[in-house]
Design an enzyme around this catalytic site. Structure first.
Site, PDB file in Angstrom:
ATOM      1  N   SER A 172     -11.920  -0.371  -7.382  1.00 30.28           N
ATOM      2  CA  SER A 172     -10.687   0.001  -6.672  1.00 30.28           C
ATOM      3  C   SER A 172     -10.071  -1.235  -6.012  1.00 30.28           C
ATOM      4  O   SER A 172      -9.769  -2.203  -6.704  1.00 30.28           O
ATOM      5  CB  SER A 172     -10.995   1.111  -5.656  1.00 30.28           C
ATOM      6  OG  SER A 172      -9.829   1.550  -5.032  1.00 30.28           O
ATOM      7  N   THR A 173      -9.965  -1.237  -4.681  1.00 32.19           N
ATOM      8  CA  THR A 173      -9.338  -2.375  -3.992  1.00 32.19           C
ATOM      9  C   THR A 173      -9.997  -3.700  -4.368  1.00 32.19           C
ATOM     10  O   THR A 173     -11.202  -3.843  -4.257  1.00 32.19           O
ATOM     11  CB  THR A 173      -9.448  -2.210  -2.452  1.00 32.19           C
ATOM     12  OG1 THR A 173      -9.030  -0.896  -2.126  1.00 32.19           O
ATOM     13  CG2 THR A 173      -8.596  -3.231  -1.731  1.00 32.19           C
TER      14      THR A 173
END
Lengths: 351, 125
Positions: A172-173
């Site tokens: 994700s991030t």
């Protein structure tokens, strides 16, 4: 980050309506305080100096100084976590990719026909919180060409025997840049790769195209029914889940809609659980940088089904969330820094 | 909103006059940085966020031509607007600079109005 301290946000957008709506909606979250809004980069710069915000949201398409130029300079003089707000156009997607490589940590898309203001607020709130956890390093001097840096220190790996393995990656991030370090090192005969990167619809397509240019393997945004074959990586399209399936002797993917799982669509858990079911011990699972816990239980299921599993280590993560949860659940067999992930995954695929 | 301006000229007098000019010209002036030649200007750019560079051409150590060349190959600096203020009259050299990306050119001696108009035109506001 202490519980009491609010995340101080600066909104930069040329649309007064967006500034107003975003300002109002973000202020409803008890963890967020909107300290100021700016209609253009010149005002934004002054406000950054004045307020020293924790996170900045940036409209990438603005008149006068474009958002990308502003971002590059911001990263140089006052590095801080930036969440890009972009339109759902082809150009928007490609700009967003450039923004991510210029140092932005997250991308959200503007509300449109299929995407309501409410959806956007939920997403941007989440991403601001993720961004607030990010340590932003000062970008290197712009004099160096940016293209040479990506694979520096990462030499392309080789694989002696071709296997019928599947490599599943969830992130994700910080994942876009992490994938840009891992995938270009993969040899042309690397096992088939399936990837979930949390990212809005359409951006995954630009992302796949950019990666395809940088990699020896083929990288494409997955379409329903695509086969998983050596030398090819499939990235789940934003807003759709991707599942591994088996059709006779070959693996393929199913791309479908459905409810959010682990608060995401695509969800890493959905992918990993399907891989556990259909590929079992023929799979290698990798969980990399990202906030939250999506993928943690899926990785555990993969490991229980006989797959070899890897989690990215804390030091090399932009946000040590998903790998941390996976390790805590006992899903991660190995904990490896970003530099070593590709090599480890290939080694496990061959064993 | 205000512009951070970098003033590059080897003459202290010209820098002083230009500083006054910028104030008279009613430019929204933020921070004002000065440099005596191109090399010093690059040092300032490294540390400070500059919105506009106003530079002379003929300077010791590193000329305005060299400064412009160095800026336009730099990832961060190439987007910064440059205005050349000089006694240099050769149109071919000026055309050459404009081709490279220099946005404005003001001949010395100048009036505050000329400077003000040029900045407004270049900054597009």
């Amino acid at each position: 980050m202490s519980e009491q301290k609010k995340i101080r946000v600066l909104i930069v957008d040329d649309s007064a309506v967006v500034r107003q709506i975003l300002g109002r909606e973000l202020a409803k979250d008890s963890m967020i305080e909107v300290v100021a809004t700016a209609p253009d980069p010149y005002v934004a710069r002054d406000l950054v100096v004045q307020y020293k915000p924790d996170v900045l949201t940036l409209d990438i398409e603005m008149p006068r100084m474009d958002g990308l130029t502003f971002l590059r300079r911001l990263m140089h003089y006052f590095p801080l976590p930036v969440v890009i707000v972009s339109s759902l156009t082809q150009r928007g997607g490609s700009l967003a990719m450039e923004a991510l490589s210029a140092g932005a940590v997250e991308v959200v898309c503007k509300p449109g026909s299929s995407y309501t203001v409410g959806d956007m607020v939920i997403e941007i709130t989440e991403k601001i919180k993720a961004a607030a956890c990010v340590r932003v390093a000062k970008k290197d001097d712009g004099a160096v060409s940016k293209e040479t840096k990506h694979t520096e220190g990462f030499k392309r790996l080789s694989l002696s025997k071709t296997t019928n393995k599947v490599l599943a990656i969830g992130t994700s991030t910080g994942g876009t840049e992490a994938l840009r370090k891992v995938l270009p090192t993969m040899p042309g005969n690397a096992p088939g790769i399936v990837i979930v990167q949390h990212m809005p619809e359409h951006f995954t397509k630009s992302f796949a195209q950019h990666l395809n240019e940088e990699c020896e393997i083929d990288v494409k945004e997955a379409e329903d029914g695509d086969t998983v074959v050596p030398g090819r990586a499939l990235i789940a399209p934003g807003n759709y889940h991707m599942l591994l399936q088996r059709s006779g002797a070959v693996y393929c993917v199913q791309v479908k809609q459905g409810p959010l799982v682990s608060r995401h669509r695509p969800s890493v858990d959905v992918l990993f659980k399907s891989v556990a079911r259909y590929a079992g011990s023929n799979a290698v699972g990798v969980i990399m940088t990202g906030m939250g816990s999506d993928g943690a239980s899926g990785l555990k299921e993969m490991r229980d089904a006989g797959a070899r599993t890897v989690a990215q280590d804390e030091n090399s993560c932009v946000v040590f969330g998903m790998p941390k949860e996976a390790i805590a659940l006992g899903g991660a067999e190995f904990v490896v820094p970003l530099m070593g992930i590709a090599a480890k995954a290939l080694e496990l695929a061959q064993s | 909103m205000a512009y951070n301006v970098l003033l590059v000229d080897d003459s202290v007098t010209v820098r002083a006059v230009m500083t006054k000019t910028l104030k008279i010209a009613q430019i929204p002036l933020g921070e004002l940085f000065t440099a005596g030649n191109g090399k010093e200007a690059l040092d300032v750019l490294k540390e400070k966020w500059v919105d506009l560079v106003i530079t002379d051409l003929n300077m010791p150590e590193m000329t305005g031509f060299e400064l412009v060349d160095a800026m336009f190959v730099h990832e961060q600096y190439k987007a910064i607007p440059v205005i050349v203020v000089t006694t240099e009259g050769s149109t071919t050299r000026i055309d050459d600079l404009k081709k490279k990306g220099v946005r404005g050119y003001v001949r010395k001696p100048f009036t505050p109005e000329q400077i003000g108009e040029m900045i407004t035109q270049v900054m597009g506001a």
